[in-house]
Design a protein around this motif. Structure first.
Motif, PDB file in Angstrom:
ATOM      1  N   ALA A  77       0.835  -1.205   0.000  1.00 40.75           N
ATOM      2  CA  ALA A  77       0.000   0.000   0.000  1.00 40.75           C
ATOM      3  C   ALA A  77       0.870   1.256   0.000  1.00 40.75           C
ATOM      4  O   ALA A  77       0.531   2.263  -0.640  1.00 40.75           O
ATOM      5  CB  ALA A  77      -0.935  -0.003   1.202  1.00 40.75           C
ATOM      6  N   PHE A  78       2.003   1.214   0.700  1.00 43.89           N
ATOM      7  CA  PHE A  78       2.918   2.354   0.684  1.00 43.89           C
ATOM      8  C   PHE A  78       3.415   2.606  -0.738  1.00 43.89           C
ATOM      9  O   PHE A  78       3.442   3.750  -1.206  1.00 43.89           O
ATOM     10  CB  PHE A  78       4.109   2.095   1.607  1.00 43.89           C
ATOM     11  CG  PHE A  78       5.236   3.075   1.430  1.00 43.89           C
ATOM     12  CD1 PHE A  78       5.132   4.365   1.893  1.00 43.89           C
ATOM     13  CD2 PHE A  78       6.408   2.686   0.772  1.00 43.89           C
ATOM     14  CE1 PHE A  78       6.166   5.282   1.716  1.00 43.89           C
ATOM     15  CE2 PHE A  78       7.442   3.594   0.584  1.00 43.89           C
ATOM     16  CZ  PHE A  78       7.321   4.889   1.062  1.00 43.89           C
ATOM     17  N   LEU A  79       3.782   1.556  -1.430  1.00 38.12           N
ATOM     18  CA  LEU A  79       4.320   1.702  -2.782  1.00 38.12           C
ATOM     19  C   LEU A  79       3.291   2.243  -3.773  1.00 38.12           C
ATOM     20  O   LEU A  79       3.642   2.995  -4.689  1.00 38.12           O
ATOM     21  CB  LEU A  79       4.849   0.348  -3.277  1.00 38.12           C
ATOM     22  CG  LEU A  79       6.099  -0.178  -2.558  1.00 38.12           C
ATOM     23  CD1 LEU A  79       6.434  -1.582  -3.024  1.00 38.12           C
ATOM     24  CD2 LEU A  79       7.285   0.749  -2.788  1.00 38.12           C
ATOM     25  N   THR A  80       2.035   1.884  -3.588  1.00 33.96           N
ATOM     26  CA  THR A  80       1.011   2.310  -4.542  1.00 33.96           C
ATOM     27  C   THR A  80       0.318   3.618  -4.169  1.00 33.96           C
ATOM     28  O   THR A  80      -0.023   4.418  -5.050  1.00 33.96           O
ATOM     29  CB  THR A  80      -0.063   1.217  -4.711  1.00 33.96           C
ATOM     30  OG1 THR A  80      -0.635   0.918  -3.428  1.00 33.96           O
ATOM     31  CG2 THR A  80       0.543  -0.044  -5.288  1.00 33.96           C
ATOM     32  N   SER A  81       0.140   3.871  -2.856  1.00 38.04           N
ATOM     33  CA  SER A  81      -0.672   5.024  -2.465  1.00 38.04           C
ATOM     34  C   SER A  81       0.105   6.182  -1.847  1.00 38.04           C
ATOM     35  O   SER A  81      -0.440   7.280  -1.712  1.00 38.04           O
ATOM     36  CB  SER A  81      -1.761   4.584  -1.479  1.00 38.04           C
ATOM     37  OG  SER A  81      -1.190   4.153  -0.245  1.00 38.04           O
ATOM     38  N   ALA A  85       3.435  10.086  -4.828  1.00 37.55           N
ATOM     39  CA  ALA A  85       3.249  11.516  -4.573  1.00 37.55           C
ATOM     40  C   ALA A  85       4.525  12.178  -4.086  1.00 37.55           C
ATOM     41  O   ALA A  85       4.712  13.395  -4.255  1.00 37.55           O
ATOM     42  CB  ALA A  85       2.130  11.718  -3.557  1.00 37.55           C
ATOM     43  N   LEU A  86       5.427  11.416  -3.484  1.00 37.83           N
ATOM     44  CA  LEU A  86       6.667  11.979  -2.952  1.00 37.83           C
ATOM     45  C   LEU A  86       7.651  12.363  -4.048  1.00 37.83           C
ATOM     46  O   LEU A  86       8.639  13.051  -3.788  1.00 37.83           O
ATOM     47  CB  LEU A  86       7.319  10.988  -1.991  1.00 37.83           C
ATOM     48  CG  LEU A  86       6.549  10.763  -0.685  1.00 37.83           C
ATOM     49  CD1 LEU A  86       7.083   9.544   0.054  1.00 37.83           C
ATOM     50  CD2 LEU A  86       6.620  12.006   0.206  1.00 37.83           C
ATOM     51  N   ALA A  87       7.378  11.957  -5.277  1.00 32.32           N
ATOM     52  CA  ALA A  87       8.239  12.328  -6.404  1.00 32.32           C
ATOM     53  C   ALA A  87       8.257  13.840  -6.611  1.00 32.32           C
ATOM     54  O   ALA A  87       9.162  14.371  -7.271  1.00 32.32           O
ATOM     55  CB  ALA A  87       7.774  11.624  -7.673  1.00 32.32           C
ATOM     56  N   ARG A  88       7.273  14.541  -6.040  1.00 34.35           N
ATOM     57  CA  ARG A  88       7.233  16.004  -6.158  1.00 34.35           C
ATOM     58  C   ARG A  88       8.344  16.666  -5.353  1.00 34.35           C
ATOM     59  O   ARG A  88       8.567  17.868  -5.482  1.00 34.35           O
ATOM     60  CB  ARG A  88       5.878  16.531  -5.673  1.00 34.35           C
ATOM     61  CG  ARG A  88       4.689  16.040  -6.477  1.00 34.35           C
ATOM     62  CD  ARG A  88       3.452  16.897  -6.208  1.00 34.35           C
ATOM     63  NE  ARG A  88       2.900  16.706  -4.875  1.00 34.35           N
ATOM     64  CZ  ARG A  88       1.933  15.823  -4.589  1.00 34.35           C
ATOM     65  NH1 ARG A  88       1.458  15.035  -5.551  1.00 34.35           N
ATOM     66  NH2 ARG A  88       1.461  15.717  -3.357  1.00 34.35           N
ATOM     67  N   ALA A 112      10.300  -6.085  -1.878  1.00 31.37           N
ATOM     68  CA  ALA A 112       9.232  -5.275  -2.467  1.00 31.37           C
ATOM     69  C   ALA A 112       9.702  -3.849  -2.734  1.00 31.37           C
ATOM     70  O   ALA A 112       9.353  -3.240  -3.755  1.00 31.37           O
ATOM     71  CB  ALA A 112       8.014  -5.267  -1.544  1.00 31.37           C
ATOM     72  N   LEU A 113      10.510  -3.304  -1.832  1.00 35.03           N
ATOM     73  CA  LEU A 113      10.986  -1.929  -1.974  1.00 35.03           C
ATOM     74  C   LEU A 113      12.083  -1.793  -3.023  1.00 35.03           C
ATOM     75  O   LEU A 113      12.255  -0.720  -3.620  1.00 35.03           O
ATOM     76  CB  LEU A 113      11.512  -1.426  -0.631  1.00 35.03           C
ATOM     77  CG  LEU A 113      10.492  -1.255   0.499  1.00 35.03           C
ATOM     78  CD1 LEU A 113      11.205  -1.009   1.811  1.00 35.03           C
ATOM     79  CD2 LEU A 113       9.536  -0.113   0.198  1.00 35.03           C
ATOM     80  N   ASN A 114      12.835  -2.855  -3.233  1.00 39.22           N
ATOM     81  CA  ASN A 114      13.982  -2.791  -4.134  1.00 39.22           C
ATOM     82  C   ASN A 114      13.627  -2.299  -5.533  1.00 39.22           C
ATOM     83  O   ASN A 114      14.428  -1.619  -6.184  1.00 39.22           O
ATOM     84  CB  ASN A 114      14.642  -4.172  -4.249  1.00 39.22           C
ATOM     85  CG  ASN A 114      15.679  -4.418  -3.172  1.00 39.22           C
ATOM     86  OD1 ASN A 114      16.205  -3.484  -2.577  1.00 39.22           O
ATOM     87  ND2 ASN A 114      15.979  -5.683  -2.909  1.00 39.22           N
ATOM     88  N   GLU A 115      12.450  -2.658  -6.019  1.00 37.16           N
ATOM     89  CA  GLU A 115      12.076  -2.318  -7.391  1.00 37.16           C
ATOM     90  C   GLU A 115      11.417  -0.952  -7.512  1.00 37.16           C
ATOM     91  O   GLU A 115      11.092  -0.516  -8.615  1.00 37.16           O
ATOM     92  CB  GLU A 115      11.134  -3.397  -7.941  1.00 37.16           C
ATOM     93  CG  GLU A 115      11.696  -4.811  -7.859  1.00 37.16           C
ATOM     94  CD  GLU A 115      13.100  -4.931  -8.440  1.00 37.16           C
ATOM     95  OE1 GLU A 115      13.351  -4.348  -9.518  1.00 37.16           O
ATOM     96  OE2 GLU A 115      13.953  -5.583  -7.804  1.00 37.16           O
ATOM     97  N   ALA A 116      11.210  -0.275  -6.388  1.00 37.71           N
ATOM     98  CA  ALA A 116      10.548   1.032  -6.412  1.00 37.71           C
ATOM     99  C   ALA A 116      11.560   2.148  -6.658  1.00 37.71           C
ATOM    100  O   ALA A 116      12.735   2.032  -6.315  1.00 37.71           O
ATOM    101  CB  ALA A 116       9.819   1.268  -5.094  1.00 37.71           C
ATOM    102  N   ARG A 117      11.077   3.238  -7.237  1.00 34.42           N
ATOM    103  CA  ARG A 117      11.921   4.410  -7.467  1.00 34.42           C
ATOM    104  C   ARG A 117      11.634   5.464  -6.398  1.00 34.42           C
ATOM    105  O   ARG A 117      10.534   5.555  -5.886  1.00 34.42           O
ATOM    106  CB  ARG A 117      11.656   4.989  -8.853  1.00 34.42           C
ATOM    107  CG  ARG A 117      11.952   4.027  -9.995  1.00 34.42           C
ATOM    108  CD  ARG A 117      11.665   4.660 -11.331  1.00 34.42           C
ATOM    109  NE  ARG A 117      12.528   5.804 -11.595  1.00 34.42           N
ATOM    110  CZ  ARG A 117      12.452   6.571 -12.687  1.00 34.42           C
ATOM    111  NH1 ARG A 117      11.534   6.300 -13.621  1.00 34.42           N
ATOM    112  NH2 ARG A 117      13.267   7.593 -12.847  1.00 34.42           N
TER     113      ARG A 117
END
Length: 304
Positions: A77-81, A85-88, A112-117
């Motif tokens: 849920a952290f990765l999707t929701s 938005a923090l990319a701003r 799970a976090l490894n693939e996130a930007r």
């Protein structure tokens, strides 16, 4: 005001601590996220967790006791929701706090976090009870801590910060254990196990009976532990524990911290992190400190 540790560059050394700043994005209307060094997310677990029963937080004479129970929405849920938005805020370092009750739990979250930007590093919460070893905290047993850090470091694609528990005989020994196991940095201290009793009802004020003490009451102990850890390791140390002012932050830097985290202060003043970061810059100007990084480990001890 820039500092670097574990390959990460921060615009300033002031970071919002885990558990006190939600998932960062909730504070964007209160705090200028582009004016702080970064923040650490609430602890992220494999699955969502509801946490402990209330009451689970109380005020103390110089801080608070909490037993939230690591309530969180879960890593997916952290990765999707939350994270998109923090990319701003590209200059605000996002550090993901990771926890679990077995080593496999930690590794599942890291995978799970490894693939996130958009994530700068992982902070490993080593104060969790290991359910496979009778509930002994990872952070209070050097062997368990070493096994956890080795496994996490092998899995992690980003720098690994290990958050140490203060509820140990030697914080220096645990810091060395984390370093030897591959940690890129250590952060300390987490909360102190504590108990508060209502003398009228004769019952604990926290439903969980015990909780974690934080706030100004623990600062002198935390500064001492940061000093001991910094002398014991060669990796960067991130200090925390009762910081409410720029001068408090300077104390931790002088004791050996490369950066600091602000936690409980955000409950009394939601803008505390930004206020302290701004105040630290002004303190450096007033005291003719050209680089804030020069304060790290600069405490002077009179020779005898």
């Amino acid at each position: 005001m820039k500092v670097r540790f574990a390959g990460i560059e921060l615009r300033n050394p002031v970071i919002a601590a885990s558990g006190t700043f939600a998932y960062g994005i909730e504070f964007e209307d209160i705090v200028s996220l582009d004016r702080i060094g970064g923040f650490v997310t609430k602890g992220l677990s494999r699955e969502p967790m509801a946490g402990n029963q209330a009451p689970r937080i109380i005020e103390t004479a110089a801080g608070m006791i909490n037993a939230i129970g690591l309530q969180n929405i879960g890593v997916q849920a952290f990765l999707t929701s939350k994270l998109p938005a923090l990319a701003r805020y590209p200059t605000c370092a996002v550090i993901a706090n990771v926890f679990g009750y077995t080593v496999d739990d930690y590794l599942a979250v890291i995978d799970a976090l490894n693939e996130a930007r958009g994530i700068a590093a992982y902070e490993l919460n080593a104060s969790c009870p290991n359910t496979k070893h009778g509930g002994i905290s990872f952070g209070s047993d050097w062997k368990l801590l070493g096994e956890l850090v080795v496994a996490a470091k092998q899995a992690a694609k980003r720098p690994l910060i290990v958050k140490l528990s203060p509820n140990v005989t030697s914080i220096a020994a645990m810091a060395r254990c984390a370093e030897d196991a591959g940690a890129d940095a250590v952060s300390l201290v987490n909360t102190f196990v504590s108990l508060s009793i209502d003398v009228h009802t004769r019952r604990p004020r926290i439903a969980n009976v015990t909780g974690g003490l934080s706030g100004p009451a623990i600062k002198p102990i935390a500064v001492r532990m940061v000093w001991e850890a910094a002398k014991a390791v060669h990796i960067p140390v991130i200090g925390m524990g009762g910081i409410t002012s720029p001068e408090d932050a300077v104390e931790f830097l002088l004791a050996g911290a490369t950066a600091v985290q602000v936690g409980t202060a955000s409950y009394a003043d939601p803008r505390a992190v930004e206020r302290i970061a701004h105040g630290l810059e002004h303190w450096c100007v007033r005291h003719h400190v050209e680089k804030v990084s020069s304060l790290t480990g600069a405490m002077e001890i009179a020779s005898t």
